[in-house]
Design an enzyme around this catalytic site. Structure first.
Site, short mmCIF file in Angstrom:
data_model
loop_
_atom_site.label_atom_id
_atom_site.label_comp_id
_atom_site.label_asym_id
_atom_site.label_seq_id
_atom_site.Cartn_x
_atom_site.Cartn_y
_atom_site.Cartn_z
N LYS A 138 -75.71 16.41 -11.06
CA LYS A 138 -76.27 17.30 -10.04
C LYS A 138 -76.26 18.73 -10.56
O LYS A 138 -75.44 19.02 -11.43
CB LYS A 138 -75.48 17.22 -8.72
CG LYS A 138 -73.94 17.31 -8.83
CD LYS A 138 -73.27 18.44 -9.52
CE LYS A 138 -73.47 19.82 -8.99
NZ LYS A 138 -72.70 20.84 -9.79
N TYR A 223 -72.79 20.83 -2.77
CA TYR A 223 -71.80 19.93 -2.15
C TYR A 223 -71.71 20.17 -0.65
O TYR A 223 -71.56 19.23 0.14
CB TYR A 223 -70.43 20.11 -2.79
CG TYR A 223 -70.33 19.59 -4.20
CD1 TYR A 223 -70.21 18.23 -4.44
CD2 TYR A 223 -70.37 20.44 -5.29
CE1 TYR A 223 -70.12 17.74 -5.73
CE2 TYR A 223 -70.28 19.96 -6.58
CZ TYR A 223 -70.16 18.61 -6.80
OH TYR A 223 -70.08 18.12 -8.08
P1 NAD Z 1 -70.94 22.67 -20.16
O1 NAD Z 1 -71.54 23.99 -20.46
O2 NAD Z 1 -69.48 22.51 -20.33
O3 NAD Z 1 -71.65 21.54 -21.05
C1 NAD Z 1 -73.05 21.51 -21.24
C2 NAD Z 1 -73.36 20.71 -22.49
O4 NAD Z 1 -74.77 20.77 -22.71
C3 NAD Z 1 -72.69 21.29 -23.76
O5 NAD Z 1 -72.17 20.24 -24.52
C4 NAD Z 1 -73.84 21.96 -24.50
O6 NAD Z 1 -73.66 21.95 -25.90
C5 NAD Z 1 -75.01 21.09 -24.09
N1 NAD Z 1 -76.30 21.77 -24.23
C6 NAD Z 1 -77.41 21.21 -24.73
N2 NAD Z 1 -78.40 22.08 -24.77
C7 NAD Z 1 -77.93 23.25 -24.30
C8 NAD Z 1 -78.48 24.54 -24.11
N3 NAD Z 1 -79.77 24.81 -24.41
N4 NAD Z 1 -77.70 25.49 -23.60
C9 NAD Z 1 -76.41 25.26 -23.24
N5 NAD Z 1 -75.83 24.03 -23.42
C10 NAD Z 1 -76.59 23.04 -23.93
O7 NAD Z 1 -71.40 22.29 -18.68
P2 NAD Z 1 -70.76 21.20 -17.72
O8 NAD Z 1 -69.81 21.89 -16.81
O9 NAD Z 1 -70.31 20.03 -18.48
O10 NAD Z 1 -72.05 20.84 -16.82
C11 NAD Z 1 -73.07 19.98 -17.29
C12 NAD Z 1 -73.80 19.38 -16.08
O11 NAD Z 1 -72.87 18.67 -15.27
C13 NAD Z 1 -74.44 20.41 -15.16
O12 NAD Z 1 -75.64 19.91 -14.64
C14 NAD Z 1 -73.44 20.59 -14.04
O13 NAD Z 1 -73.99 20.98 -12.80
C15 NAD Z 1 -72.87 19.18 -13.94
N6 NAD Z 1 -71.48 19.17 -13.45
C16 NAD Z 1 -71.16 18.30 -12.45
C17 NAD Z 1 -69.87 18.22 -11.98
C18 NAD Z 1 -69.51 17.23 -10.93
O14 NAD Z 1 -68.44 17.34 -10.32
N7 NAD Z 1 -70.35 16.22 -10.68
C19 NAD Z 1 -68.89 19.08 -12.50
C20 NAD Z 1 -69.23 19.95 -13.53
C21 NAD Z 1 -70.54 19.98 -14.00
#
Ligand code: NAD
Length: 369
Positions: A138, A223
């Site tokens: 999401k 949420y």
């Molecule tokens: P994060 O920044 O920690 O990780 C993002 C990943 O995407 C990294 O590994 C990065 O290298 C990669 N990536 C690929 N192309 C990229 C670009 N152009 N720019 C930046 N990063 C790039 O983020 P996250 O917290 O893991 O979030 C990722 C997704 O998960 C988001 O959509 C976020 O909303 C969702 N999320 C959901 C929950 C949940 O509880 N369901 C919690 C956190 C995040």
């Protein structure tokens, strides 16, 4: 004092009621399908950031119907570390440019898209074209159009698409849905829901509109929006909103804090807020004719706390929301049933969030009918 865990029978009863009411998918429906695991589906995580590292990979180890068989990453060093930690063969390691070559890899059944919001469509469509089912984090994407493209691509490929709304599988949320839908405290009149935190690193993608699609509404307000929708079981008909930015250097092109009001067809009001500038708000309260109930904290991975005006809340045992979410998706594929939380559910939220932004921008109440 420690509160006793609910019995499994009571939980099943609770969840069955909730699962019968859309749009809250409910964990029960997936439990009802539970059979002895046969084949486990191979999952590839696309995007090895915080969520994949700290939640999803560990959760996959706890699932009954899934196994971590592949990864998609743009960082060779991360690939090496994950390969060693999770015993992933070289042939199951992909980058964002060669994902489509997964088509000839039977080890991978599902791609779990965990990249920044504005890349979800690109990665979902690549996975669908490679013949893989997709579970997407999401918010589903940053625009209604992109969500529709994702739905269309998965449909054209004959593959399932689900959105990672983990709280649909948390027994605390299921219980609140039961209390609301069964009118245990009488008819619901108003729901207050809010979620926020103080965001750190100003260079992160969450503050970049192209990648995030917006501010806290897209990230955590979703949420609160979800909660008002599944607690009422209704779709909103009117929206009004106010946004504010006090730190113009940090929040250049996204909102810092936003509040919004939804009116539902039965007359229930949803009053919600979210922020990137202060913590301490992580809750919902449902006000009904004869009392109130809610969760505080409400949206965390664990440790959710229920509250009821009659003091009768019973605690639930620990569970892994992500493991339940992934098992549910795997079961829907294995049993050839629709996904519990299909792409259409993510699309509905995007439509409402775009209207919330429009209401905040124009100062007008927007009709959603
Ligand atoms: P994060 O920044 O920690 O990780 C993002 C990943 O995407 C990294 O590994 C990065 O290298 C990669 N990536 C690929 N192309 C990229 C670009 N152009 N720019 C930046 N990063 C790039 O983020 P996250 O917290 O893991 O979030 C990722 C997704 O998960 C988001 O959509 C976020 O909303 C969702 N999320 C959901 C929950 C949940 O509880 N369901 C919690 C956190 C995040």
């Amino acid at each position: 004092m420690k509160t006793p865990f609910r019995t499994r029978r009571a939980f099943l009863k609770t969840s069955a009621i909730a699962a019968a009411s859309l749009p809250f998918a409910g964990a029960l429906a997936s439990r009802a399908q539970t059979a002895a695991p046969g084949r486990k589906l191979g999952f590839a995580l696309a995007g090895l950031g915080s969520l994949s590292t700290h939640q999803l990979a560990p959760a996959l180890q706890k699932t009954n119907f899934c196994k971590l068989t592949g990864i998609v990453t743009g960082h060779p060093a991360k690939a090496e570390a994950w390969k060693a930690q999770y015993n992933i063969p070289d042939k199951n390691i992909y980058n964002y440019d060669n994902m489509e070559t997964m088509a000839d890899n039977p080890d991978i059944d599902v791609v779990y898209v965990v990249t920044p919001n504005g890349l979800h469509a690109e990665h979902t469509i690549k996975a669908a074209k490679a013949g893989k089912h997709v579970l997407c984090e999401k918010p589903m994407e940053v625009s209604v159009e992109k969500c529709q493209q994702m739905i269309d691509a998965c449909q054209a490929a004959g593959r399932r698409l689900a959105v990672g709304y983990r709280l649909h599988f948390d027994p605390n949320h299921l219980e609140c849905v039961r209390l609301a839908r069964e009118k245990v405290f009488g008819g619901v009149k108003m729901i207050e829901a809010g979620f926020g935190f103080r965001i750190g690193d100003p260079s992160q993608w969450r503050l970049n509109r192209a990648l995030s699609g917006g501010g806290p509404l897209m990230d955590v307000g979703i949420y609160a929006l979800q909660a008002t929708r599944y607690l009422t079981g209704e779709e909103p008909i009117l929206v009004s909103a106010v946004a504010t930015n006090t730190d113009l250097a940090k929040f250049k092109d996204i909102e810092e804090t936003i509040t919004w009001q939804l009116k539902f067809p039965s007359g229930i009001i949803g009053e919600s807020s979210c922020t990137y500038t202060f913590g301490g708000v992580d809750r919902f309260t449902v006000f009904a004719e004869n009392g109130w109930f809610g969760l505080d904290p409400a949206y965390n991975y664990r440790g959710l706390q229920g509250r009821r005006s009659d003091g009768q809340w019973t605690a639930f045992g620990p569970m892994d929301q992500f493991a339940a979410e992934m098992d549910s998706f795997a079961q829907s594929i294995l049993s050839n049933q629709p996904a519990k939380i299909p792409g259409e559910e993510g699309l509905r939220d995007l439509k409402i969030m775009m209207s919330i932004y429009e209401a905040a921008r124009t100062g007008k109440t927007i009709s959603l009918t």
